[in-house]
Write a protein that holds these residues in place. Structure first.
Motif: not given
Length: 261
Positions: A132-133, A136-137, A139, A159, A162-163, A166
């Protein structure tokens, strides 16, 4: 990594382990009959109990299997989202030579590595925090795109991928962390135990009794074991077998990206 016995045996692993258990039960049945402890009369009631128990376990297996078939789609969904992000980055890179397209590739490779390790046996197949981290990269990559004047609709599209990524990963995390209705597992185990005990002490001809015990106990034990495996479909590392959901699509993507960097 050296293969475990489970991985070497492959598709016959469950059948072999259940077969050993059934053989032990048949030995027990022989001695129970020899010492005259089989005192339960074989009648219509006993037959109906066995038939209904087999039906219930089969019905529960079908429910778990339906969820398993849905989970099988997850690796393809993850790869699709990752490739969309990479594709959008490459598109911007063709228009702006200063944009670093390799950064997104490194993040994808890192994500796949963390995803597979998080599903490993050392972390109980459910440690996806680092994956998960890694998501976030992205971003940082998106911020660079916006600074270089990427259109708003362009950024909205990337984006959203990306959502979705996740969301899919959290779904995997939830599946791996929780059991499929724990009470169902207890019910199946109870049914299997009670039916086997019933068959052990049924008064019947020794050959008919052993054949019946062998066939029914094999089916019930196999079903119980299969439900246990399907409850946690992603088992990597030493517990990885042919019955688990394969992530070869992600492994192939990682190897392809490594060659292009």
């Amino acid at each position: 990594m050296n293969k475990t016995l489970k991985q070497k045996i492959g598709k016959v692993y469950i059948a072999s382990t259940v077969g050993i258990t059934v053989a032990l039960l048949l030995v027990c049945k022989f001695f129970i009959h020899k010492f005259g402890l089989d005192s339960i009369a074989l009648n219509a009631l006993v037959s109906s109990i066995i038939a209904s128990s087999t039906f219930i376990t089969g019905f529960l297996l079908s429910g778990v299997f339906a969820d398993y078939k849905e989970v099988e789609k997850i690796p393809a969904e993850i790869r699709s989202s990752l490739e969309s992000i990479i594709s959008e980055g490459d598109s911007l890179g063709r228009k702006d030579a200063g944009f670093d397209t390799t950064r997104a590739r490194h993040i994808v490779i890192k994500f796949i590595k963390e995803f597979e390790e998080g599903l490993g046996d050392k972390k109980n197949h459910s440690h996806l925090d680092h994956a998960l981290e890694a998501i976030s990269e992205f971003d940082i990559v998106f911020d660079d795109m916006e600074r270089r004047g990427a259109p708003p609709n362009y950024m909205t599209r990337i984006k959203s991928e990306q959502s979705q990524l996740k969301k899919t990963l959290l779904r995997v995390y939830h599946i791996q962390k929780t059991n499929f209705i724990p009470s169902v597992s207890v019910l199946v185990q109870s049914i299997v135990l009670l039916v086997i005990l019933l068959l052990l002490f049924v008064d019947a001809d020794i050959y008919i009794g052993m054949i019946g015990l062998g066939m029914i106990s094999y089916l019930l034990l196999y079903t119980m074991r299969l439900i246990h495996i399907l409850e946690k479909p992603f088992r990597k590392g030493k517990d990885d077998t042919c019955d688990d959901v394969s992530i070869f699509l992600l492994r192939e993507l990682s190897e392809e990206l490594k060659k292009k960097i």
